[in-house]
Design a protein around this motif. Structure first.
Motif, PDB file in Angstrom:
ATOM      1  N   ASP A   1     -11.234 -12.767  -4.442  1.00 28.68           N
ATOM      2  CA  ASP A   1     -12.617 -12.659  -4.901  1.00 28.68           C
ATOM      3  C   ASP A   1     -12.612 -11.905  -6.226  1.00 28.68           C
ATOM      4  OD1 ASP A   1     -12.484  -9.915  -4.284  1.00 28.68           O
ATOM      5  OD2 ASP A   1     -13.720 -10.064  -2.503  1.00 28.68           O
ATOM      6  N   ALA A   2     -13.742 -11.384  -6.644  1.00 29.47           N
ATOM      7  CA  ALA A   2     -13.842 -10.746  -7.962  1.00 29.47           C
ATOM      8  C   ALA A   2     -13.039  -9.453  -8.079  1.00 29.47           C
ATOM      9  CB  ALA A   2     -15.310 -10.470  -8.290  1.00 29.47           C
ATOM     10  N   GLU A   3     -12.709  -8.810  -6.956  1.00 30.89           N
ATOM     11  CA  GLU A   3     -12.014  -7.516  -7.013  1.00 30.89           C
ATOM     12  C   GLU A   3     -10.703  -7.472  -6.246  1.00 30.89           C
ATOM     13  OE1 GLU A   3     -14.786  -4.482  -5.795  1.00 30.89           O
ATOM     14  OE2 GLU A   3     -15.978  -4.718  -7.627  1.00 30.89           O
ATOM     15  N   HIS A   4     -10.303  -8.587  -5.662  1.00 27.88           N
ATOM     16  CA  HIS A   4      -9.098  -8.601  -4.820  1.00 27.88           C
ATOM     17  C   HIS A   4      -8.207  -9.793  -5.135  1.00 27.88           C
ATOM     18  CE1 HIS A   4     -12.093  -6.280  -2.548  1.00 27.88           C
ATOM     19  NE2 HIS A   4     -11.060  -5.607  -2.089  1.00 27.88           N
ATOM     20  N   VAL A   5      -6.924  -9.606  -4.841  1.00 20.47           N
ATOM     21  CA  VAL A   5      -5.947 -10.685  -4.982  1.00 20.47           C
ATOM     22  C   VAL A   5      -5.309 -10.950  -3.625  1.00 20.47           C
ATOM     23  CG1 VAL A   5      -5.424 -10.237  -7.406  1.00 20.47           C
ATOM     24  CG2 VAL A   5      -4.102  -9.081  -5.617  1.00 20.47           C
ATOM     25  N   ILE A   6      -4.561 -12.042  -3.556  1.00 28.69           N
ATOM     26  CA  ILE A   6      -3.814 -12.353  -2.344  1.00 28.69           C
ATOM     27  C   ILE A   6      -2.357 -11.971  -2.588  1.00 28.69           C
ATOM     28  CG2 ILE A   6      -3.086 -14.166  -0.750  1.00 28.69           C
ATOM     29  CD1 ILE A   6      -5.690 -15.654  -1.504  1.00 28.69           C
ATOM     30  N   LEU A   7      -1.899 -11.001  -1.830  1.00 29.76           N
ATOM     31  CA  LEU A   7      -0.534 -10.489  -1.929  1.00 29.76           C
ATOM     32  C   LEU A   7       0.322 -11.209  -0.893  1.00 29.76           C
ATOM     33  CD1 LEU A   7       1.400  -8.329  -3.126  1.00 29.76           C
ATOM     34  CD2 LEU A   7       0.595  -6.792  -1.329  1.00 29.76           C
ATOM     35  N   ARG A   8       1.235 -12.038  -1.377  1.00 27.36           N
ATOM     36  CA  ARG A   8       2.112 -12.806  -0.482  1.00 27.36           C
ATOM     37  C   ARG A   8       3.566 -12.445  -0.769  1.00 27.36           C
ATOM     38  NH1 ARG A   8      -0.991 -16.622   2.053  1.00 27.36           N
ATOM     39  NH2 ARG A   8      -2.712 -17.531   0.902  1.00 27.36           N
ATOM     40  N   ASP A   9       4.409 -12.840   0.137  1.00 25.18           N
ATOM     41  CA  ASP A   9       5.862 -12.756  -0.072  1.00 25.18           C
ATOM     42  C   ASP A   9       6.392 -11.333  -0.189  1.00 25.18           C
ATOM     43  OD1 ASP A   9       5.940 -15.571  -0.053  1.00 25.18           O
ATOM     44  OD2 ASP A   9       5.430 -15.608  -2.197  1.00 25.18           O
ATOM     45  N   MET A  10       5.771 -10.398   0.511  1.00 28.18           N
ATOM     46  CA  MET A  10       6.350  -9.053   0.572  1.00 28.18           C
ATOM     47  C   MET A  10       7.379  -9.056   1.700  1.00 28.18           C
ATOM     48  SD  MET A  10       5.354  -7.178  -1.864  1.00 28.18           S
ATOM     49  CE  MET A  10       5.978  -5.614  -1.339  1.00 28.18           C
ATOM     50  N   THR A  11       8.556  -9.498   1.364  1.00 24.99           N
ATOM     51  CA  THR A  11       9.643  -9.593   2.337  1.00 24.99           C
ATOM     52  C   THR A  11      10.309  -8.236   2.516  1.00 24.99           C
ATOM     53  OG1 THR A  11      11.237 -10.110   0.607  1.00 24.99           O
ATOM     54  CG2 THR A  11      10.089 -11.995   1.644  1.00 24.99           C
ATOM     55  N   GLU A  12      11.155  -8.145   3.513  1.00 26.51           N
ATOM     56  CA  GLU A  12      11.950  -6.928   3.703  1.00 26.51           C
ATOM     57  C   GLU A  12      12.792  -6.669   2.451  1.00 26.51           C
ATOM     58  OE1 GLU A  12      12.090  -4.715   6.264  1.00 26.51           O
ATOM     59  OE2 GLU A  12      10.797  -5.800   7.658  1.00 26.51           O
ATOM     60  N   GLU A  13      13.344  -7.737   1.885  1.00 26.10           N
ATOM     61  CA  GLU A  13      14.177  -7.592   0.684  1.00 26.10           C
ATOM     62  C   GLU A  13      13.368  -7.061  -0.497  1.00 26.10           C
ATOM     63  OE1 GLU A  13      14.013 -10.505   2.532  1.00 26.10           O
ATOM     64  OE2 GLU A  13      15.873 -10.083   3.631  1.00 26.10           O
ATOM     65  N   ARG A  14      12.156  -7.577  -0.653  1.00 28.43           N
ATOM     66  CA  ARG A  14      11.308  -7.128  -1.770  1.00 28.43           C
ATOM     67  C   ARG A  14      10.929  -5.664  -1.589  1.00 28.43           C
ATOM     68  NH1 ARG A  14      10.223  -5.851  -6.185  1.00 28.43           N
ATOM     69  NH2 ARG A  14       8.268  -6.275  -7.236  1.00 28.43           N
ATOM     70  N   ILE A  15      10.614  -5.284  -0.381  1.00 28.80           N
ATOM     71  CA  ILE A  15      10.303  -3.872  -0.118  1.00 28.80           C
ATOM     72  C   ILE A  15      11.528  -3.013  -0.396  1.00 28.80           C
ATOM     73  CG2 ILE A  15       9.812  -2.230   1.746  1.00 28.80           C
ATOM     74  CD1 ILE A  15       7.675  -4.216   2.717  1.00 28.80           C
ATOM     75  N   ASP A  16      12.705  -3.453   0.027  1.00 29.09           N
ATOM     76  CA  ASP A  16      13.940  -2.698  -0.250  1.00 29.09           C
ATOM     77  C   ASP A  16      14.178  -2.545  -1.755  1.00 29.09           C
ATOM     78  OD1 ASP A  16      14.446  -2.352   2.452  1.00 29.09           O
ATOM     79  OD2 ASP A  16      15.899  -4.002   2.578  1.00 29.09           O
ATOM     80  N   GLN A  17      13.862  -3.584  -2.534  1.00 33.77           N
ATOM     81  CA  GLN A  17      14.017  -3.505  -3.996  1.00 33.77           C
ATOM     82  C   GLN A  17      13.114  -2.414  -4.576  1.00 33.77           C
ATOM     83  OE1 GLN A  17      13.029  -7.440  -5.330  1.00 33.77           O
ATOM     84  NE2 GLN A  17      15.041  -8.293  -4.825  1.00 33.77           N
ATOM     85  N   ILE A  18      11.897  -2.343  -4.085  1.00 36.29           N
ATOM     86  CA  ILE A  18      10.965  -1.316  -4.573  1.00 36.29           C
ATOM     87  C   ILE A  18      11.455   0.066  -4.161  1.00 36.29           C
ATOM     88  CG2 ILE A  18       8.599  -0.429  -4.448  1.00 36.29           C
ATOM     89  CD1 ILE A  18       7.706  -3.394  -3.988  1.00 36.29           C
ATOM     90  N   VAL A  19      11.886   0.203  -2.913  1.00 35.39           N
ATOM     91  CA  VAL A  19      12.384   1.487  -2.409  1.00 35.39           C
ATOM     92  C   VAL A  19      13.580   1.957  -3.233  1.00 35.39           C
ATOM     93  CG1 VAL A  19      13.483   2.625  -0.435  1.00 35.39           C
ATOM     94  CG2 VAL A  19      11.500   1.130  -0.076  1.00 35.39           C
ATOM     95  N   ALA A  20      14.467   1.030  -3.600  1.00 28.04           N
ATOM     96  CA  ALA A  20      15.683   1.370  -4.349  1.00 28.04           C
ATOM     97  C   ALA A  20      15.381   1.965  -5.725  1.00 28.04           C
ATOM     98  CB  ALA A  20      16.562   0.131  -4.499  1.00 28.04           C
ATOM     99  N   LYS A  21      14.170   1.766  -6.230  1.00 26.28           N
ATOM    100  CA  LYS A  21      13.807   2.315  -7.540  1.00 26.28           C
ATOM    101  C   LYS A  21      13.435   3.791  -7.474  1.00 26.28           C
ATOM    102  CE  LYS A  21      12.630  -2.059  -9.599  1.00 26.28           C
ATOM    103  NZ  LYS A  21      11.656  -2.844 -10.356  1.00 26.28           N
ATOM    104  N   ASN A  22      13.375   4.334  -6.268  1.00 25.16           N
ATOM    105  CA  ASN A  22      13.137   5.768  -6.061  1.00 25.16           C
ATOM    106  C   ASN A  22      11.889   6.301  -6.750  1.00 25.16           C
ATOM    107  OD1 ASN A  22      15.370   6.343  -4.342  1.00 25.16           O
ATOM    108  ND2 ASN A  22      16.705   6.176  -6.146  1.00 25.16           N
ATOM    109  N   TYR A  23      10.782   5.588  -6.573  1.00 28.76           N
ATOM    110  CA  TYR A  23       9.514   6.109  -7.084  1.00 28.76           C
ATOM    111  C   TYR A  23       9.206   7.419  -6.358  1.00 28.76           C
ATOM    112  CZ  TYR A  23       8.363   1.664  -9.363  1.00 28.76           C
ATOM    113  OH  TYR A  23       8.340   0.569 -10.183  1.00 28.76           O
ATOM    114  N   PRO A  24       8.626   8.372  -7.076  1.00 27.20           N
ATOM    115  CA  PRO A  24       8.289   9.640  -6.408  1.00 27.20           C
ATOM    116  C   PRO A  24       7.137   9.463  -5.415  1.00 27.20           C
ATOM    117  CG  PRO A  24       7.455   9.629  -8.656  1.00 27.20           C
ATOM    118  CD  PRO A  24       8.262   8.371  -8.494  1.00 27.20           C
ATOM    119  N   ASP A  25       7.173  10.212  -4.346  1.00 26.50           N
ATOM    120  CA  ASP A  25       6.083  10.244  -3.380  1.00 26.50           C
ATOM    121  C   ASP A  25       4.975  11.115  -3.971  1.00 26.50           C
ATOM    122  OD1 ASP A  25       4.286  10.680  -1.299  1.00 26.50           O
ATOM    123  OD2 ASP A  25       5.861  10.937   0.202  1.00 26.50           O
TER     124      ASP A  25
END
Length: 177
Positions: free
Chosen positions: A148-172
């Motif tokens: 809609d005007a303020e939201h998107v559809i987030l697809r394909d958040m696989t375990e691998e994709r989450i692991d890739q983000i985690v590996a970047k060590n963003y601060p909590d």
């Protein structure tokens, strides 16, 4: 039918005044810009309007809303959850839940910051929490298909994709408060 046309006309007026309006639908809220409502209102096309709302809400998607937490007696923050393999309606901009009140003042609650928790089904755990802004850049929310005007559809958040983000060590973000 006349009352439905009047209601659609009222929604058009509200959208014109504010630029968009939130339709609190049977399943999820839908945010429509004034031109989307005007298109149906000007033609008196109730069936088309109903189909738009139905087709938008009938998708098998998790509607992400933040849970609000408080750090001690200080900062409020909103946390969105993203789970591997769960397609979601996700906001382009973090915001407080509709009608959420500050328990101390009774006024609309304002969060000091927003986070996103990344959840792994394989590990049965939250594997990272990053700032909303870091997540938005990481998955390029602005490029995703619109819900809609303020939201998107987030697809394909696989375990691998989450692991890739985690590996970047963003601060909590919680650790800085």
């Amino acid at each position: 039918m006349q009352s439905e046309l009047l209601q659609l006309s009222d929604q058009k007026e509200m959208a014109n005044e504010f630029g968009k309006t939130i339709i609190l639908g049977a399943i999820n809220p839908v945010v429509l810009e004034c031109n989307a409502i005007a298109e149906f209102a000007d033609r008196g096309d109730l069936e088309g309007y109903a189909m738009l709302l139905h087709n938008t809400q009938a998708q098998d998607l998790y509607y992400a809303v933040p849970r609000v937490y408080r750090i001690g007696q200080g900062a409020f923050f909103g946390n969105y959850a993203v789970t591997a393999t769960a397609d979601a309606v996700f906001p382009l901009k973090a915001s407080e839940p509709i009608l959420f009140k500050n328990p101390n003042t009774g006024e609309d609650l304002k969060c000091d910051f927003f986070t996103v928790s990344l959840c792994s089904l394989e590990k049965d755990a939250i594997v990272a929490r990053i700032s909303f802004d870091d997540f938005k850049k990481e998955v390029d929310l602005d490029s995703l298909p619109r819900y809609d005007a303020e939201h998107v559809i987030l697809r394909d958040m696989t375990e691998e994709r989450i692991d890739q983000i985690v590996a970047k060590n963003y601060p909590d973000p919680i650790t800085s408060f």
